[in-house]
Design a protein around this motif. Sequence first.
Motif, PDB file in Angstrom:
ATOM      1  N   ASP A 138      25.951   2.818  11.743  1.00  0.00           N
ATOM      2  CA  ASP A 138      24.238   2.728  12.634  1.00  0.00           C
ATOM      3  C   ASP A 138      23.477   1.950  11.729  1.00  0.00           C
ATOM      4  OD1 ASP A 138      25.102   4.382  15.003  1.00  0.00           O
ATOM      5  OD2 ASP A 138      24.385   6.122  14.477  1.00  0.00           O
ATOM      6  N   GLY A 139      23.745   1.527  10.825  1.00  0.00           N
ATOM      7  CA  GLY A 139      23.042   1.241   9.578  1.00  0.00           C
ATOM      8  C   GLY A 139      22.078   2.370   8.372  1.00  0.00           C
ATOM      9  N   ASN A 195      16.859  -0.892  12.690  1.00  0.00           N
ATOM     10  CA  ASN A 195      17.677  -0.329  13.821  1.00  0.00           C
ATOM     11  C   ASN A 195      17.480   0.258  14.255  1.00  0.00           C
ATOM     12  OD1 ASN A 195      20.240   0.011  15.737  1.00  0.00           O
ATOM     13  ND2 ASN A 195      21.607   0.368  14.604  1.00  0.00           N
TER      14      ASN A 195
END
Length: 169
Positions: free
Chosen positions: A23-24, A126
């Motif tokens: 997810d970053g 994000n």
Amino acid sequence: MTEDRRLPPALAAVAECAFDYDDGIDFEPYTEFSSVEDTRSWIRSWTGNQELDGSEFRVFGQDGTGGLAMFWTVREGADLVDQPVVFFGSEGAVGVVARDLAAFLWLLADGLGPMEVVEHADADPNPNEELRDVAEKFAADRRQSGVDVLADVRREFPDFEATVTAWCR
């Protein structure tokens, strides 16, 4: 007397969140601060300087490679949550990440972790809903974007890297 290794409530809430590298955010929050002994050993190893004791740092998380996120207690008399958050990468990168815990919460909410903003200056935000909820709970009145968090802290501490380099032997 034993050292207090309890995290502030906002960081304890972050430690309960799920972090998924895909997810970053490459961040693994601790459930308590590192011990004084571990912090001393780490700073001496990282810098090669056996005179340092690490007392100005409170380590509370790491990335997958072992880079560490921590408070840097540079503001005399300020509460711990009002101290800047810094990152020391496993390969030598260093940087100031947020001016205080509230700013750090909003950085995380924007989907940016300490390693990403220090080692990948072009990392794209994000947003993370779970971390946004934590930021809103503990720092609703301090809302700001990750980009603004970084601009603020870099203006306030432009010489952090040079300071750390001067400690190295």
